[in-house]
Design a protein around this motif. Structure first.
Motif, PDB file in Angstrom:
ATOM      1  N   GLN A  65       0.837  -1.201   0.000  1.00 13.14           N
ATOM      2  CA  GLN A  65       0.000   0.000   0.000  1.00 13.14           C
ATOM      3  C   GLN A  65       0.875   1.255   0.000  1.00 13.14           C
ATOM      4  O   GLN A  65       2.003   1.225   0.475  1.00 13.14           O
ATOM      5  CB  GLN A  65      -0.912   0.022   1.238  1.00 13.14           C
ATOM      6  N   GLU A 103       2.545  -8.971  -3.723  1.00 12.70           N
ATOM      7  CA  GLU A 103       2.258  -9.631  -2.444  1.00 12.70           C
ATOM      8  C   GLU A 103       2.610 -11.128  -2.483  1.00 12.70           C
ATOM      9  O   GLU A 103       3.162 -11.676  -1.530  1.00 12.70           O
ATOM     10  CB  GLU A 103       0.770  -9.448  -2.142  1.00 12.70           C
ATOM     11  N   ARG A 200     -11.955  -8.978 -11.498  1.00  5.52           N
ATOM     12  CA  ARG A 200     -10.592  -9.225 -10.982  1.00  5.52           C
ATOM     13  C   ARG A 200     -10.673  -9.752  -9.546  1.00  5.52           C
ATOM     14  O   ARG A 200     -11.452  -9.267  -8.736  1.00  5.52           O
ATOM     15  CB  ARG A 200      -9.797  -7.921 -10.983  1.00  5.52           C
ATOM     16  N   SER A 244      -8.675   0.968  -0.946  1.00  6.14           N
ATOM     17  CA  SER A 244      -7.944   0.549  -2.149  1.00  6.14           C
ATOM     18  C   SER A 244      -8.637   1.052  -3.409  1.00  6.14           C
ATOM     19  O   SER A 244      -7.972   1.406  -4.390  1.00  6.14           O
ATOM     20  CB  SER A 244      -7.853  -0.980  -2.202  1.00  6.14           C
ATOM     21  N   GLU A 267      -5.802  -8.797   7.626  1.00  2.00           N
ATOM     22  CA  GLU A 267      -4.419  -8.808   7.164  1.00  2.00           C
ATOM     23  C   GLU A 267      -3.516  -9.155   8.332  1.00  2.00           C
ATOM     24  O   GLU A 267      -3.912  -9.011   9.482  1.00  2.00           O
ATOM     25  CB  GLU A 267      -4.048  -7.429   6.633  1.00  2.00           C
TER      26      GLU A 267
END
Ligand code: GCU
Length: 357
Positions: A65, A103, A200, A244, A267
């Motif tokens: 991020q 990631e 996606r 995001s 997370e």
């Protein structure tokens, strides 16, 4: 006249010579510095040792991020706490904005020890530790408080510890809000509207399956390539949290967002276990404690920032659809519970008991 010319050329040559010597010395010094950096890196036993520089442990933390994202700010806070409490013995160097890679690659690097720490979505971690799927089932949590009741409980702790199976230590949880679908053309009001849309998803077999179950076509794309895919029409939409959606500029090309809140994917801050274990017991404890405190700090920041983001989006002309009844979405994903939830009945029951506590 000749004398003057000779003198000028003598001085010119002398200056040139001094400049050349000075540059060569400088290049040599830089090369030496680089070499010693490489030596230090290479002297690490298979990267499973902390990098020590001038008696100081340097730990690299990867995060995809941007610097102003709540997760990044919390990683900075974590680093500050660690530096302060270890009197500078341990320093966490934060690499935001995906500087150390996607990631997916970052996770395998943390397992291998090439990168010491990372802040990652558990969607991708579940590729290594499939039990993590339980914590990211669609429509599992009633709201953020419910999710935090679970993560703060013995269930959450057990999952952090379970990461040892793959050679990493789960230090703490971060919030990533609820994820919503957004599209470039078609506005979504119900599950039926998702049919045949190219959506996606993260690079996750589980999430590809969820999207298929909803009747759409999953397209796995790394996080930093989604905006381009929306822009060039390679996909009809994506799904992510509000931070995001705006932070990565997805809202510029997918102006319709439906607040179906289909999942909350927590997370984790993960750390290479061997690197952690080579720190002194005192420093390990400082790391755990600082990570926990950054987690509490992050969830507050997340909440504040999410509200501001929704208001900003509303003003920017994005079309936000709120849905009162999500039952058709919930019914549609039932096969996911039948397939992936098998064997976890009692765990799901414990999770449901933590609602509204
Ligand atoms: C979230 C999460 C990221 C993840 C991204 C994604 O924004 O914070 O870590 O990479 O989702 O959808 O890929």
């Amino acid at each position: 006249m000749d004398k003057i010319i000779k003198r000028i050329s003598f001085f010119g040559i002398a200056i040139l010579l001094i400049f050349t010597i000075f540059s060569l010395v400088r290049i040599h010094r830089i090369q030496n510095e680089r070499r010693s950096e490489i030596d230090v890196l290479q002297s690490r036993d298979n990267f499973q040792e902390p990098l020590v520089r001038d008696g100081k442990v340097l730990l690299r933390l990867a995060n995809n991020q941007g610097p102003s994202h709540p997760a990044s700010k919390a990683c900075d806070y974590f680093a500050e706490l660690v530096k302060e409490r270890t009197d500078g013995r341990v320093e966490i160097l934060n690499y935001h904005s995906g500087q150390l890679g996607d990631e997916k690659d970052v996770i395998s690097q943390v397992m291998y020890g090439g990168i010491d720490l990372a802040r990652v979505s558990i969607a991708l971690l579940a590729e290594y530790e499939p039990e993590l799927i339980v914590l990211q089932m669609p429509y599992l949590y009633e709201n953020a408080d419910h999710m935090w009741n679970v993560l703060d409980s013995e269930i959450g702790n057990r999952y952090l510890k379970s990461m040892r199976d793959v050679g990493v230590e789960g230090l703490c949880w971060y919030d990533a809000g609820a994820r919503n679908f957004y599209t470039t053309e078609q506005n979504i009001h119900n599950a039926e509207d998702l049919k045949n849309l190219k959506i996606r998803v993260q690079e996750s077999f589980f999430w590809s399956d969820v999207i298929k179950t909803l009747g759409a076509e999953p397209v796995e794309i790394p996080y930093n390539k989604v905006q381009q895919a929306l822009k060039y029409g390679e996909i009809d939409g994506a799904e992510n949290n509000f931070s995001s959606y705006i932070g990565m500029g997805h809202h510029m090309y997918a102006k319709n967002i439906v607040m179906d809140e289909h999942v909350r994917i927590p997370e984790m801050i993960i750390m290479n276990q061997s690197v952690l274990e080579q720190l002194s017991k005192v420093d390990q404890e400082i790391l755990y404690q600082a990570a926990q405190e950054s987690s509490v700090w992050q969830r507050r920041l997340w909440e504040e920032q999410e509200e501001v983001t929704i208001k900003t989006l509303e003003k920017s002309g994005v079309n936000i659809t709120r849905i009162e009844n999500k039952q058709d979405f919930i019914d549609q994903v039932q096969p996911i519970y039948d397939t992936y939830g098998k064997g976890y009945k009692s765990l799901f029951a414990q999770i449901q008991e933590l609602k509204g506590k």
